[in-house]
Scaffold this motif. Structure first.
Motif, PDB file in Angstrom:
ATOM      1  N   SER A   4       0.864  -1.191   0.000  1.00  0.00           N
ATOM      2  CA  SER A   4       0.000   0.000   0.000  1.00  0.00           C
ATOM      3  C   SER A   4       0.893   1.230   0.000  1.00  0.00           C
ATOM      4  O   SER A   4       1.309   1.712   1.058  1.00  0.00           O
TER       5      SER A   4
ATOM      6  N   ILE B 247     -10.694  -1.550   3.338  1.00  0.00           N
ATOM      7  CA  ILE B 247     -10.078  -1.683   2.012  1.00  0.00           C
ATOM      8  C   ILE B 247      -9.300  -0.413   1.674  1.00  0.00           C
ATOM      9  O   ILE B 247      -9.806   0.705   1.845  1.00  0.00           O
TER      10      ILE B 247
ATOM     11  N   PRO C 291      -8.384   2.272  -0.656  1.00  0.00           N
ATOM     12  CA  PRO C 291      -9.023   2.748  -1.882  1.00  0.00           C
ATOM     13  C   PRO C 291      -8.076   2.853  -3.068  1.00  0.00           C
ATOM     14  O   PRO C 291      -8.526   2.857  -4.220  1.00  0.00           O
ATOM     15  N   GLU C 292      -6.780   2.913  -2.817  1.00  0.00           N
ATOM     16  CA  GLU C 292      -5.813   3.012  -3.915  1.00  0.00           C
ATOM     17  C   GLU C 292      -5.581   1.663  -4.594  1.00  0.00           C
ATOM     18  O   GLU C 292      -5.327   1.604  -5.790  1.00  0.00           O
ATOM     19  N   THR C 293      -5.629   0.585  -3.820  1.00  0.00           N
ATOM     20  CA  THR C 293      -5.310  -0.733  -4.365  1.00  0.00           C
ATOM     21  C   THR C 293      -6.532  -1.624  -4.522  1.00  0.00           C
ATOM     22  O   THR C 293      -6.471  -2.617  -5.263  1.00  0.00           O
ATOM     23  N   GLY C 294      -7.623  -1.308  -3.825  1.00  0.00           N
ATOM     24  CA  GLY C 294      -8.794  -2.166  -3.840  1.00  0.00           C
ATOM     25  C   GLY C 294      -8.616  -3.441  -3.033  1.00  0.00           C
ATOM     26  O   GLY C 294      -9.445  -4.350  -3.093  1.00  0.00           O
ATOM     27  N   GLN C 295      -7.534  -3.515  -2.254  1.00  0.00           N
ATOM     28  CA  GLN C 295      -7.225  -4.682  -1.439  1.00  0.00           C
ATOM     29  C   GLN C 295      -7.239  -4.305   0.048  1.00  0.00           C
ATOM     30  O   GLN C 295      -7.147  -3.130   0.392  1.00  0.00           O
TER      31      GLN C 295
END
Length: 222
Positions: free
Chosen positions: A53, A90, A92-96
């Protein structure tokens, strides 16, 4: 005048107080050099977290781009956008999911909290801020959490910074507290919602981290 002089000697006692501890309020302390023995491990774990991240400059609801880079680890991370400030599971930059909080991070935060009389601290989020020369953090309260009974634990690494520790009102004049590599600030109880911030960093490179300051801020969000 030193903040410590505002408190009588019996008010300075904590279960494990040392001669280098500095009291900022009834429930707030600076633990000088407390994290130094763990620096190598902290930085190694930070490398893993930032690969998963990366640091980013968030935009506040008012449209201001923060000068401080930020990432997180733990079960939730702090985010900001035009909708407001909040914690989310989650990234928000990676969706993970955010990276898991390393055991070393958790252990250090718990040890520092316990040292100041806050036993049983169980943070579920660590905000990781990266400062470069000129970056700053305006006075604010940490109030996006639902549990104010737990303290905040803040670890400083790299370049020195001037921490501002104010009162319960924004208009209260803040105390200026220099923070150095390895220092930890712990505040909770009657001091939990005090305004605080960081003045713009001077260009004073650190031998290990260069022109960077890393701040790990541990919180129990719920």
């Amino acid at each position: 005048m030193s903040t410590m002089s505002l408190f009588p000697p019996d008010a300075l006692a904590t279960p494990n107080a040392s001669a280098t501890d500095q009291q900022l309020g009834p429930g707030a302390w600076v633990l000088r050099g407390y994290a130094l023995d763990d620096v190598d491990g902290l930085l190694a774990e930070l490398g893993r977290i930032r690969r998963q991240s990366p640091f980013r400059h968030m935009v506040t609801p008012g449209g201001y781009t923060m000068s401080v880079g930020l990432t997180c680890c733990g079960t939730v991370g702090w985010t900001a956008d035009h909708k407001g400030y909040r914690y989310a599971a989650i990234d928000p930059e990676t969706g993970q999911p955010w990276p898991a909080m390393p055991h070393l991070f958790l252990a250090l935060a718990q040890q520092a909290a316990s040292h100041c009389g806050y036993a049983g601290f169980t943070p579920d989020s660590c905000l990781i801020n990266r400062y470069v020369p000129g970056a700053r953090l305006s006075l604010h309260q940490d109030k996006d959490e639902t549990d104010f009974s737990a303290p905040i634990v803040s670890v400083s690494l790299g370049m020195p910074a001037m921490f501002q520790f104010g009162g319960l009102k924004r208009s209260d004049r803040p105390e200026k507290v220099p923070l150095f590599h390895g220092d930890i600030v712990v505040w909770g109880g009657p001091d939990r919602l005090r305004y605080h911030g960081v003045l713009a960093l001077k260009d004073d490179p650190h031998p290990l981290l260069g022109a960077n300051r890393i701040n790990l801020t541990f919180r129990k969000t719920r």
